[in-house]
Design a protein around this motif. Structure first.
Motif, short mmCIF file in Angstrom:
data_model
loop_
_atom_site.label_atom_id
_atom_site.label_comp_id
_atom_site.label_asym_id
_atom_site.label_seq_id
_atom_site.Cartn_x
_atom_site.Cartn_y
_atom_site.Cartn_z
N TYR A 175 -70.07 -24.64 -9.50
CA TYR A 175 -70.05 -24.95 -10.93
C TYR A 175 -71.39 -25.50 -11.41
CZ TYR A 175 -64.97 -24.59 -10.41
OH TYR A 175 -63.70 -24.15 -10.15
N SER A 176 -72.40 -25.49 -10.54
CA SER A 176 -73.69 -26.08 -10.88
C SER A 176 -74.82 -25.12 -10.52
CB SER A 176 -73.88 -27.41 -10.13
OG SER A 176 -75.21 -27.85 -10.21
N GLY A 177 -75.87 -25.12 -11.37
CA GLY A 177 -77.04 -24.30 -11.08
C GLY A 177 -77.82 -24.79 -9.88
N ASP A 178 -77.51 -26.00 -9.40
CA ASP A 178 -78.19 -26.52 -8.20
C ASP A 178 -77.73 -25.79 -6.95
OD1 ASP A 178 -79.61 -28.33 -9.67
OD2 ASP A 178 -78.26 -30.01 -9.29
N VAL A 179 -76.56 -25.18 -6.99
CA VAL A 179 -76.03 -24.42 -5.84
C VAL A 179 -75.75 -23.00 -6.29
CG1 VAL A 179 -74.15 -24.20 -4.17
CG2 VAL A 179 -74.99 -26.47 -4.80
N ARG A 180 -76.50 -22.06 -5.71
CA ARG A 180 -76.31 -20.65 -6.04
C ARG A 180 -76.01 -19.87 -4.76
NH1 ARG A 180 -77.94 -19.20 -11.12
NH2 ARG A 180 -76.41 -17.56 -10.68
N TYR A 181 -75.24 -18.80 -4.91
CA TYR A 181 -74.91 -17.95 -3.77
C TYR A 181 -75.58 -16.60 -3.94
CZ TYR A 181 -71.28 -21.43 -2.90
OH TYR A 181 -70.61 -22.60 -2.66
N GLY A 182 -76.02 -16.04 -2.82
CA GLY A 182 -76.68 -14.73 -2.83
C GLY A 182 -76.17 -13.88 -1.68
N GLU A 183 -76.92 -12.83 -1.36
CA GLU A 183 -76.52 -11.90 -0.32
C GLU A 183 -76.42 -12.57 1.05
OE1 GLU A 183 -75.50 -8.66 -0.50
OE2 GLU A 183 -75.46 -9.14 -2.64
N GLU A 184 -77.31 -13.53 1.30
CA GLU A 184 -77.27 -14.20 2.60
C GLU A 184 -75.97 -14.98 2.78
OE1 GLU A 184 -80.20 -16.85 5.47
OE2 GLU A 184 -80.79 -16.43 3.41
N GLU A 185 -75.57 -15.71 1.73
CA GLU A 185 -74.31 -16.45 1.81
C GLU A 185 -73.11 -15.50 1.91
OE1 GLU A 185 -77.36 -19.10 0.50
OE2 GLU A 185 -76.74 -17.19 -0.36
N LYS A 186 -73.20 -14.38 1.20
CA LYS A 186 -72.11 -13.40 1.27
C LYS A 186 -71.96 -12.85 2.68
CE LYS A 186 -72.32 -9.15 -0.48
NZ LYS A 186 -72.32 -8.04 -1.45
N ASN A 187 -73.09 -12.50 3.30
CA ASN A 187 -73.04 -11.96 4.66
C ASN A 187 -72.50 -13.00 5.65
OD1 ASN A 187 -74.05 -9.48 3.85
ND2 ASN A 187 -76.18 -10.08 4.17
#
Length: 358
Positions: free
Chosen positions: A312-324
């Motif tokens: 819920y915060s821009g301080d924590v973002r998810y990308g392809e690495e987190e998805k994998n």
């Protein structure tokens, strides 16, 4: 002649000049013009040979340029922080990790550039070097540009000629891949231990949350299971900053059901979620998240549920690495859930048989 005229008018000038000796050889000089007292307004010209100083300055500038080129070409984060914890230098690679231009970073305090927890950790390490004057090596997680990055950082004190430490030179290398590989091995071992020690799936789920949280920021995590006999979606584990645990519901058009229908991992920001709502693919359920990441839990013969993390915060973002990472872990999680549920069911049957026999 303009400078002489200005000096006669009462101004004092000091300026560099290429002077020529009597033998015709030119040299670097510093000229000072000063008006002498008296009615004639005479000007004293003081010419000082500064050849050695100029040459040393040129050598220093060339040396600084070489080191600057080296720092800018490095694939490490190189920075300098003064005693007020302001950045006085950062290379392009370091600026890219922060997701901001170099000019926006120079002169900023680290609290203005980093999330509170990361800034506090960095201040502690920098303050120790400033206080003790001793180099320090630190390996720690840092939130940079909304991503968790593990940095192996070498901090070196910079001293004035008198020996006082006035700043700290930092060289930080991104070791996230190495650390993640080690963390994944540890996570699989912990998951195996949790599966063997958990008496029920209710005991297993908090352990899964802790294990995933060791791999990525995962404050908000839930596990949804699909019950084919009833067609319901249940939420046996639900940890969230804003929403309470939802009751069981018939499969509808939420993001959870979207992953169940497709059988594929899904990573979406706010804009992508809004697009799916507008096209009728999904319905908005619960608080809006900045990033939503869900992966299917695939069992032996069907998809048994969905493992989801959201921010819920821009301080924590998810990308392809987190998805994998979550895809890799989900296979082990699904296996652990099926095994634990089967053992739980077996114990329940044994208990019923024991009661019948008794």
């Amino acid at each position: 002649w303009e400078k002489l005229a200005a000096a006669r008018a009462g101004e004092v000038f000091r300026f560099p000049w290429r002077h020529r000796r009597f033998d015709g050889v030119e040299f670097d000089a510093e000229v000072s013009l000063t008006v002498l007292p008296g009615p004639r307004r005479q000007v004293l010209a003081w010419v000082r040979d500064v050849t050695e100083r100029v040459q040393a300055g040129r050598a220093l500038a060339a040396s600084e340029e070489r080191y600057r080129t080296l720092a800018e070409a490095a694939q490490d984060n190189i920075f300098i922080v003064d005693r007020d914890f302001r950045l006085t230098y950062v290379n392009e690679f370091g600026a890219s990790q922060l997701g901001r231009p170099v000019d926006d970073i120079i002169g900023s305090r680290i609290e203005e550039l980093l999330p509170a927890e990361t800034a506090a950790r960095q201040r502690g390490s920098l303050g120790r070097v400033l206080e003790t004057g001793e180099p320090l090596s630190v390996e720690s997680p840092n939130l940079l540009g909304g991503r968790e990055v593990w940095l192996d950082t070498w901090l070196v004190p910079l001293r004035e000629s008198g020996g006082e430490v006035t700043a700290v030179l930092g060289m930080a290398r991104d070791v996230t891949r190495r650390h993640r590989s080690e963390s994944v091995r540890t996570a699989l071992y912990r998951l195996s231990e949790a599966t063997n020690s958990a008496a029920s799936v209710g005991e297993l789920f908090p352990a899964i949350h802790a294990i995933v949280g060791g791999l990525m920021p995962a404050r908000n995590l839930y596990i949804a299971l699909h019950e084919p006999a009833t067609g319901e979606i249940t939420f046996p584990y639900f940890a969230d900053e804003f929403d309470p645990p939802p009751p069981p519901r018939k499969a509808g058009r939420g993001l959870t059901e979207y992953v169940l229908r497709s059988g594929e991992p899904f990573l979406a920001g706010e804009a992508e979620v809004e697009r799916l709502v507008e096209t009728g693919e999904i319905e908005n359920i619960g608080a809006k998240s900045v990033d939503w990441l869900g992966v299917p839990l695939r069992g032996v013969d069907r998809t048994i549920g969905v493992l989801t993390v959201q921010s819920y915060s821009g301080d924590v973002r998810y990308g392809e690495e987190e998805k994998n990472l979550l895809i890799f872990v989900s296979a082990q999680v699904a296996s652990a859930i099926e095994r634990t549920r089967a053992e739980e069911a077996l114990r329940a049957r044994e208990q019923r048989l024991r009661e019948i026999v008794e």
